[in-house]
Structure formats: structure tokens, C-alpha cells
Design a protein around this motif. Structure first.
Motif, PDB file in Angstrom:
ATOM      1  N   PHE A   3       0.855  -1.180   0.000  1.00 46.43           N
ATOM      2  CA  PHE A   3       0.000   0.000   0.000  1.00 46.43           C
ATOM      3  C   PHE A   3       0.891   1.230   0.000  1.00 46.43           C
ATOM      4  O   PHE A   3       2.082   1.133   0.245  1.00 46.43           O
ATOM      5  CB  PHE A   3      -0.996  -0.004   1.168  1.00 46.43           C
ATOM      6  N   ASP A   4       0.283   2.348  -0.275  1.00 45.27           N
ATOM      7  CA  ASP A   4       1.019   3.599  -0.383  1.00 45.27           C
ATOM      8  C   ASP A   4       1.263   4.168   1.017  1.00 45.27           C
ATOM      9  O   ASP A   4       0.433   4.887   1.564  1.00 45.27           O
ATOM     10  CB  ASP A   4       0.241   4.581  -1.247  1.00 45.27           C
ATOM     11  N   LEU A   5       2.402   3.820   1.609  1.00 47.74           N
ATOM     12  CA  LEU A   5       2.738   4.252   2.955  1.00 47.74           C
ATOM     13  C   LEU A   5       2.808   5.772   3.045  1.00 47.74           C
ATOM     14  O   LEU A   5       2.355   6.357   4.034  1.00 47.74           O
ATOM     15  CB  LEU A   5       4.063   3.630   3.399  1.00 47.74           C
ATOM     16  N   ALA A   6       3.319   6.410   2.017  1.00 49.01           N
ATOM     17  CA  ALA A   6       3.433   7.877   2.022  1.00 49.01           C
ATOM     18  C   ALA A   6       2.059   8.530   2.165  1.00 49.01           C
ATOM     19  O   ALA A   6       1.919   9.548   2.847  1.00 49.01           O
ATOM     20  CB  ALA A   6       4.128   8.354   0.761  1.00 49.01           C
ATOM     21  N   LYS A   7       1.058   7.928   1.557  1.00 50.38           N
ATOM     22  CA  LYS A   7      -0.311   8.459   1.655  1.00 50.38           C
ATOM     23  C   LYS A   7      -0.787   8.423   3.108  1.00 50.38           C
ATOM     24  O   LYS A   7      -1.345   9.398   3.617  1.00 50.38           O
ATOM     25  CB  LYS A   7      -1.246   7.641   0.771  1.00 50.38           C
ATOM     26  N   PHE A   8      -0.533   7.317   3.784  1.00 51.96           N
ATOM     27  CA  PHE A   8      -0.938   7.190   5.183  1.00 51.96           C
ATOM     28  C   PHE A   8      -0.126   8.122   6.085  1.00 51.96           C
ATOM     29  O   PHE A   8      -0.675   8.703   7.024  1.00 51.96           O
ATOM     30  CB  PHE A   8      -0.817   5.751   5.661  1.00 51.96           C
ATOM     31  N   GLU A   9       1.144   8.254   5.804  1.00 48.53           N
ATOM     32  CA  GLU A   9       1.970   9.159   6.601  1.00 48.53           C
ATOM     33  C   GLU A   9       1.497  10.607   6.445  1.00 48.53           C
ATOM     34  O   GLU A   9       1.455  11.353   7.431  1.00 48.53           O
ATOM     35  CB  GLU A   9       3.447   9.015   6.220  1.00 48.53           C
ATOM     36  N   GLN A  10       1.122  10.983   5.232  1.00 50.42           N
ATOM     37  CA  GLN A  10       0.615  12.337   4.996  1.00 50.42           C
ATOM     38  C   GLN A  10      -0.724  12.541   5.704  1.00 50.42           C
ATOM     39  O   GLN A  10      -0.964  13.578   6.311  1.00 50.42           O
ATOM     40  CB  GLN A  10       0.477  12.628   3.499  1.00 50.42           C
ATOM     41  N   GLU A  11      -1.583  11.544   5.627  1.00 50.28           N
ATOM     42  CA  GLU A  11      -2.872  11.647   6.315  1.00 50.28           C
ATOM     43  C   GLU A  11      -2.658  11.779   7.826  1.00 50.28           C
ATOM     44  O   GLU A  11      -3.335  12.577   8.488  1.00 50.28           O
ATOM     45  CB  GLU A  11      -3.738  10.426   6.009  1.00 50.28           C
ATOM     46  N   ALA A  12      -1.721  11.031   8.369  1.00 53.29           N
ATOM     47  CA  ALA A  12      -1.416  11.114   9.802  1.00 53.29           C
ATOM     48  C   ALA A  12      -0.934  12.514  10.164  1.00 53.29           C
ATOM     49  O   ALA A  12      -1.347  13.080  11.188  1.00 53.29           O
ATOM     50  CB  ALA A  12      -0.381  10.070  10.189  1.00 53.29           C
ATOM     51  N   GLU A  13      -0.084  13.085   9.335  1.00 57.94           N
ATOM     52  CA  GLU A  13       0.406  14.444   9.602  1.00 57.94           C
ATOM     53  C   GLU A  13      -0.733  15.463   9.554  1.00 57.94           C
ATOM     54  O   GLU A  13      -0.791  16.377  10.378  1.00 57.94           O
ATOM     55  CB  GLU A  13       1.513  14.829   8.613  1.00 57.94           C
ATOM     56  N   ASP A  14      -1.633  15.291   8.590  1.00 58.17           N
ATOM     57  CA  ASP A  14      -2.781  16.192   8.489  1.00 58.17           C
ATOM     58  C   ASP A  14      -3.657  16.107   9.739  1.00 58.17           C
ATOM     59  O   ASP A  14      -4.113  17.124  10.267  1.00 58.17           O
ATOM     60  CB  ASP A  14      -3.617  15.873   7.244  1.00 58.17           C
ATOM     61  N   ILE A  15      -3.874  14.900  10.215  1.00 57.41           N
ATOM     62  CA  ILE A  15      -4.698  14.719  11.413  1.00 57.41           C
ATOM     63  C   ILE A  15      -3.983  15.291  12.637  1.00 57.41           C
ATOM     64  O   ILE A  15      -4.608  15.937  13.485  1.00 57.41           O
ATOM     65  CB  ILE A  15      -5.059  13.233  11.610  1.00 57.41           C
ATOM     66  N   LYS A  16      -2.669  15.074  12.723  1.00 57.82           N
ATOM     67  CA  LYS A  16      -1.910  15.625  13.850  1.00 57.82           C
ATOM     68  C   LYS A  16      -1.996  17.148  13.866  1.00 57.82           C
ATOM     69  O   LYS A  16      -2.135  17.762  14.935  1.00 57.82           O
ATOM     70  CB  LYS A  16      -0.447  15.192  13.781  1.00 57.82           C
ATOM     71  N   THR A  17      -1.944  17.751  12.699  1.00 56.28           N
ATOM     72  CA  THR A  17      -2.071  19.204  12.601  1.00 56.28           C
ATOM     73  C   THR A  17      -3.450  19.637  13.087  1.00 56.28           C
ATOM     74  O   THR A  17      -3.584  20.600  13.845  1.00 56.28           O
ATOM     75  CB  THR A  17      -1.834  19.672  11.154  1.00 56.28           C
ATOM     76  N   PHE A  18      -4.476  18.930  12.657  1.00 59.03           N
ATOM     77  CA  PHE A  18      -5.840  19.219  13.103  1.00 59.03           C
ATOM     78  C   PHE A  18      -5.950  19.085  14.624  1.00 59.03           C
ATOM     79  O   PHE A  18      -6.494  19.952  15.306  1.00 59.03           O
ATOM     80  CB  PHE A  18      -6.828  18.265  12.418  1.00 59.03           C
ATOM     81  N   LEU A  19      -5.421  17.984  15.176  1.00 52.84           N
ATOM     82  CA  LEU A  19      -5.534  17.728  16.611  1.00 52.84           C
ATOM     83  C   LEU A  19      -4.708  18.704  17.445  1.00 52.84           C
ATOM     84  O   LEU A  19      -5.017  18.926  18.620  1.00 52.84           O
ATOM     85  CB  LEU A  19      -5.115  16.288  16.926  1.00 52.84           C
ATOM     86  N   ALA A  20      -3.682  19.300  16.857  1.00 53.60           N
ATOM     87  CA  ALA A  20      -2.849  20.260  17.582  1.00 53.60           C
ATOM     88  C   ALA A  20      -3.551  21.596  17.774  1.00 53.60           C
ATOM     89  O   ALA A  20      -3.170  22.379  18.641  1.00 53.60           O
ATOM     90  CB  ALA A  20      -1.533  20.465  16.840  1.00 53.60           C
ATOM     91  N   ASN A  21      -4.575  21.830  16.997  1.00 51.55           N
ATOM     92  CA  ASN A  21      -5.342  23.062  17.108  1.00 51.55           C
ATOM     93  C   ASN A  21      -6.133  23.023  18.420  1.00 51.55           C
ATOM     94  O   ASN A  21      -6.870  22.068  18.672  1.00 51.55           O
ATOM     95  CB  ASN A  21      -6.283  23.185  15.913  1.00 51.55           C
ATOM     96  N   PRO A  22      -6.008  24.047  19.256  1.00 52.98           N
ATOM     97  CA  PRO A  22      -6.726  24.054  20.537  1.00 52.98           C
ATOM     98  C   PRO A  22      -8.246  23.940  20.399  1.00 52.98           C
ATOM     99  O   PRO A  22      -8.919  23.474  21.308  1.00 52.98           O
ATOM    100  CB  PRO A  22      -6.356  25.400  21.163  1.00 52.98           C
TER     101      PRO A  22
END
Length: 84
Positions: A3-22
Motif C-alpha cells: 500500500f502507499d505508505l506515504a499516503k498514510f503518513e501524509q494523512e497522519a500528519e494532516d490529522i496531527k495538525t488538526f488535533l494540535a489546534n486548541p
């Protein structure tokens, strides 16, 4: 399974950015995104483990030709193949 690991890593980063928002905790998508991040992290971890097992097999096959390490190498190969 490839599977496209880079796709999952990017999605994880996007979610982490979202979750970092207060304000993320007030968002109705917070629980779903948090669960999704846990799922993605598990996939990434499993993919890294799979890659490590493949490398262990390659390394053990190289050692198998040495009589001093042949038995240990065979055991390592068997264990890594079972894990895969």
C-alpha cells in the motif's frame, strides 16, 4: 499487501495538525479523527515491522553460509517468515 505508505503518513500528519489546534476538541470530527490516527499509526508500525522482518531474512540468509552461524540463521529465518 502493498500500500502507499506515504499516503498514510501524509494523512497522519494532516490529522496531527488538526488535533494540535486548541479548538479541535470542540469539533464534532475530533473522535473520528483521533481514532483514524490510531489506525494509521498501527498500519505504519506494521509496515515498518514487515520491512524489518524482510531485512532480517536477507541478513540471516547471508549468515547461513557461515557454519558457525548457520543454525542460528535458520532459526532467525523461520521466525521472521512466521512473523511475516
Amino acid at each position: 499487501m502493498e500500500f502507499d505508505l506515504a499516503k498514510f503518513e501524509q494523512e497522519a500528519e494532516d490529522i496531527k495538525t488538526f488535533l494540535a489546534n486548541p479548538e479541535a476538541y470542540a469539533d464534532p470530527d475530533f473522535p473520528a479523527k483521533s481514532r483514524r490516527l490510531a489506525e494509521i499509526n498501527e498500519l505504519i508500525s506494521l509496515d515498518k515491522e514487515r520491512a524489518q522482518m524482510k531485512q532480517n531474512i536477507v541478513d540471516a540468509k547471508e549468515l547461513a553460509s557461515d557454519p558457525d552461524f548457520a543454525e542460528m540463521a535458520a532459526s532467525d529465518i523461520e521466525n521472521a517468515e512466521k512473523r511475516l
